[in-house]
Structures are given as structure tokens and as C-alpha cells.
Design a protein around this motif. Structure first.
Motif, mmCIF file in Angstrom:
data_model
loop_
_atom_site.group_PDB
_atom_site.id
_atom_site.type_symbol
_atom_site.label_atom_id
_atom_site.label_comp_id
_atom_site.label_asym_id
_atom_site.label_seq_id
_atom_site.Cartn_x
_atom_site.Cartn_y
_atom_site.Cartn_z
ATOM 1 N N LYS A 1 61.134 25.290 30.474
ATOM 2 C CA LYS A 1 60.304 24.777 31.695
ATOM 3 C C LYS A 1 58.948 25.277 31.444
ATOM 4 C CE LYS A 1 64.416 24.897 34.332
ATOM 5 N NZ LYS A 1 65.186 26.037 33.470
ATOM 6 N N ILE A 2 57.690 24.476 31.624
ATOM 7 C CA ILE A 2 56.461 24.721 31.612
ATOM 8 C C ILE A 2 55.733 24.247 32.928
ATOM 9 C CG2 ILE A 2 54.175 24.482 30.357
ATOM 10 C CD1 ILE A 2 55.899 23.865 27.856
ATOM 11 N N TYR A 3 55.174 25.210 33.542
ATOM 12 C CA TYR A 3 54.323 25.082 34.618
ATOM 13 C C TYR A 3 52.803 25.321 34.561
ATOM 14 C CZ TYR A 3 59.227 25.638 36.480
ATOM 15 O OH TYR A 3 60.345 25.526 36.760
ATOM 16 N N GLU A 4 51.989 24.592 35.132
ATOM 17 C CA GLU A 4 50.529 24.754 34.835
ATOM 18 C C GLU A 4 50.232 25.089 36.601
ATOM 19 O OE1 GLU A 4 48.901 22.334 31.400
ATOM 20 O OE2 GLU A 4 48.624 21.356 33.309
ATOM 21 N N TYR A 5 49.586 26.140 36.760
ATOM 22 C CA TYR A 5 49.233 26.909 37.915
ATOM 23 C C TYR A 5 47.757 26.128 38.303
ATOM 24 C CZ TYR A 5 47.940 30.509 41.493
ATOM 25 O OH TYR A 5 47.412 30.927 42.746
ATOM 26 N N HIS A 6 47.705 25.536 39.534
ATOM 27 C CA HIS A 6 46.608 24.849 39.870
ATOM 28 C C HIS A 6 45.807 25.439 40.986
ATOM 29 C CE1 HIS A 6 49.114 22.783 42.972
ATOM 30 N NE2 HIS A 6 49.704 22.789 42.078
ATOM 31 N N ALA A 7 46.339 26.152 41.863
ATOM 32 C CA ALA A 7 45.708 26.910 43.065
ATOM 33 C C ALA A 7 44.307 27.075 43.149
ATOM 34 C CB ALA A 7 46.470 27.655 43.908
ATOM 35 N N ASN A 8 44.150 28.151 41.880
ATOM 36 C CA ASN A 8 42.986 28.665 41.735
ATOM 37 C C ASN A 8 42.907 29.294 40.536
ATOM 38 O OD1 ASN A 8 44.201 31.264 42.112
ATOM 39 N ND2 ASN A 8 43.644 31.052 44.185
ATOM 40 N N MET A 9 41.935 30.215 40.078
ATOM 41 C CA MET A 9 41.984 30.786 38.798
ATOM 42 C C MET A 9 43.277 31.788 38.616
ATOM 43 S SD MET A 9 40.691 31.267 35.723
ATOM 44 C CE MET A 9 39.277 30.563 35.658
ATOM 45 N N MET A 10 44.082 31.617 37.538
ATOM 46 C CA MET A 10 45.084 32.526 37.087
ATOM 47 C C MET A 10 44.680 33.476 35.941
ATOM 48 S SD MET A 10 48.941 31.851 35.996
ATOM 49 C CE MET A 10 48.482 32.085 34.332
ATOM 50 N N HIS A 11 45.010 34.632 36.134
ATOM 51 C CA HIS A 11 44.576 35.307 34.874
ATOM 52 C C HIS A 11 45.642 36.594 34.822
ATOM 53 C CE1 HIS A 11 41.631 35.751 31.913
ATOM 54 N NE2 HIS A 11 41.766 37.058 31.801
ATOM 55 N N ALA A 12 46.917 36.091 35.493
ATOM 56 C CA ALA A 12 48.040 37.211 35.160
ATOM 57 C C ALA A 12 48.669 37.225 33.896
ATOM 58 C CB ALA A 12 48.915 36.900 36.222
ATOM 59 N N LYS A 13 49.199 38.442 33.609
ATOM 60 C CA LYS A 13 49.947 38.433 32.257
ATOM 61 C C LYS A 13 51.071 39.357 32.539
ATOM 62 C CE LYS A 13 45.650 38.235 30.734
ATOM 63 N NZ LYS A 13 44.279 38.556 31.035
ATOM 64 N N THR A 14 52.309 38.725 32.610
ATOM 65 C CA THR A 14 53.579 39.263 33.035
ATOM 66 C C THR A 14 54.765 38.563 32.154
ATOM 67 O OG1 THR A 14 53.017 39.492 35.143
ATOM 68 C CG2 THR A 14 55.385 39.622 34.579
ATOM 69 N N ILE A 15 55.539 39.471 31.644
ATOM 70 C CA ILE A 15 56.684 38.975 30.949
ATOM 71 C C ILE A 15 58.075 39.555 31.787
ATOM 72 C CG2 ILE A 15 58.119 38.954 28.675
ATOM 73 C CD1 ILE A 15 55.554 39.075 27.129
ATOM 74 N N ILE A 16 58.822 38.612 31.816
ATOM 75 C CA ILE A 16 60.545 39.083 32.519
ATOM 76 C C ILE A 16 61.368 38.752 31.751
ATOM 77 C CG2 ILE A 16 61.681 38.930 34.546
ATOM 78 C CD1 ILE A 16 59.247 38.230 36.057
ATOM 79 N N ILE A 17 61.772 39.650 31.155
ATOM 80 C CA ILE A 17 63.248 39.508 30.333
ATOM 81 C C ILE A 17 64.477 39.916 31.003
ATOM 82 C CG2 ILE A 17 64.258 39.519 28.151
ATOM 83 C CD1 ILE A 17 61.562 39.526 26.965
ATOM 84 N N ASP A 18 65.327 39.394 31.656
ATOM 85 C CA ASP A 18 66.230 39.777 32.361
ATOM 86 C C ASP A 18 65.946 40.831 33.365
ATOM 87 O OD1 ASP A 18 67.993 38.213 30.929
ATOM 88 O OD2 ASP A 18 68.601 39.773 29.509
ATOM 89 N N ASP A 19 66.243 42.185 33.448
ATOM 90 C CA ASP A 19 65.684 43.013 34.258
ATOM 91 C C ASP A 19 64.644 44.029 33.613
ATOM 92 O OD1 ASP A 19 65.798 44.485 36.694
ATOM 93 O OD2 ASP A 19 67.079 46.232 35.833
ATOM 94 N N TRP A 20 63.845 43.441 32.615
ATOM 95 C CA TRP A 20 62.763 44.326 31.954
ATOM 96 C C TRP A 20 61.587 43.520 32.114
ATOM 97 C CZ3 TRP A 20 59.670 42.754 27.433
ATOM 98 C CH2 TRP A 20 58.932 43.956 26.717
ATOM 99 N N PHE A 21 60.656 44.365 32.771
ATOM 100 C CA PHE A 21 59.499 43.699 33.229
ATOM 101 C C PHE A 21 58.230 44.469 32.679
ATOM 102 C CE2 PHE A 21 62.586 42.542 36.131
ATOM 103 C CZ PHE A 21 61.969 41.432 37.305
ATOM 104 N N ILE A 22 57.437 43.747 32.085
ATOM 105 C CA ILE A 22 56.012 44.158 31.560
ATOM 106 C C ILE A 22 54.857 43.320 32.345
ATOM 107 C CG2 ILE A 22 54.614 44.127 29.598
ATOM 108 C CD1 ILE A 22 56.664 46.145 29.160
#
Length: 157
Positions: free
Chosen positions: A66-87
Motif C-alpha cells: 500500500k502506497i499513500y501520498e500525503y497531501h495536507a502540507n509539506m511532509m519531511h518525516a522519516k520513520t520505519i516501523i517493523i512490528d514493535d521496532w521503531f526508528i
């Protein structure tokens, strides 16, 4: 981590330019029934970056990612969630971040912090549109062509 995922791989990346290994791991995870979601900005502060990211959509969408494009405003976040592992940090899912740029990421341990990240991710999806394989052709041909061409140089992006 992606290879051992059990339930989810959720990625937020301002500059999503995955290498072949990441693409293979995401596809394998999706084939195993893992909930793979990728959130990218619809419009990037580096204009061609959204076009380059979009060049990877067809192969990922064909494998139920599933791919989503964020359109509300500028998005510059960087996050990876793999199960209960969050970076969370400054690394994008691209070659430059992995091997060239000086990046700082943190591994979240706090259940409260993890819960907050999940809630924010879900809220961001509400301000995004889902990309469908059958609607990719609605993107301008020129931007799709430029994106594919620039993706050839993904190791320098």
C-alpha cells in the motif's frame, strides 16, 4: 529486520528511493501477508524526488504494497516501523542516507512514544490518498518518464 517481520512494515520517507534489496524485502514481506505501507509526500521540497519515488510504485503495487501520498502540507518525516521496532530520525530510504550522508536515527523504546508514532501515522494516512495501480497512468507522462530516467541514478540520489 524486514525479513523477520511478523505483522507490519510501515515506512514514512520524504525521499523514497529504495535500492533493489529493499524492494525485494518489501515484496517478500507482502507475499508473506505482512501489512506493508509506505507514506511519501505528494509534493517534495526537491521537485523531482516525488517523480522518482513514483517510478517505484508499479512494482510495489503489483505485490499488494500500500502506497499513500500525503497531501495536507509539506511532509519531511522519516520513520520505519517493523512490528514493535521503531526508528525515527533523519535517514531517508535512499542510498545517500544509508551510505553517504551523516544521519541520526533513534530506536524508540518507550511504549508511549511508539503509541504516539502509530497514532500520528494513522492520522497522516487520513490526510493522504491511496495510490492505485490502475490510476498511475493519470500522472503526467512527462513526469513519469523523468522519474524513471532519474531512478537510473538512484545510487547518487
Amino acid at each position: 529486520r524486514m525479513g523477520q517481520s511478523q505483522q507490519r512494515i510501515w515506512i514514512i520517507s520524504a525521499y523514497f528511493v529504495p535500492d533493489n534489496m529493499v524492494i525485494r524485502r518489501l515484496i517478500k514481506a507482502a507475499k508473506r501477508g505482512i501489512d506493508v505501507r509506505i507514506l511519501v509526500p505528494e509534493v517534495s521540497d526537491v521537485r523531482p524526488m516525488a517523480w522518482i519515488s513514483a517510478s517505484f510504485y508499479p512494482i510495489l503495487l503489483k505485490h499488494n504494497i500500500k502506497i499513500y501520498e500525503y497531501h495536507a502540507n509539506m511532509m519531511h518525516a522519516k520513520t520505519i516501523i517493523i512490528d514493535d521496532w521503531f526508528i525515527v530520525g533523519s535517514s531517508n530510504l535512499n542510498h545517500r542516507s544509508m551510505f553517504h550522508d551523516l544521519e541520526v536515527d533513534i530506536l524508540l523504546q518507550s511504549e508511549h512514544a511508539k503509541s504516539t508514532i502509530v497514532t500520528q501515522f494513522e492520522q497522516d494516512l487520513e490526510h493522504s490518498h491511496v495510490i492505485q495501480l490502475n490510476t498511475l497512468s493519470k500522472k503526467p507522462f512527462v513526469t513519469r518518464l523523468i522519474g524513471r530516467f532519474l531512478a537510473l541514478f538512484k545510487h547518487w540520489l
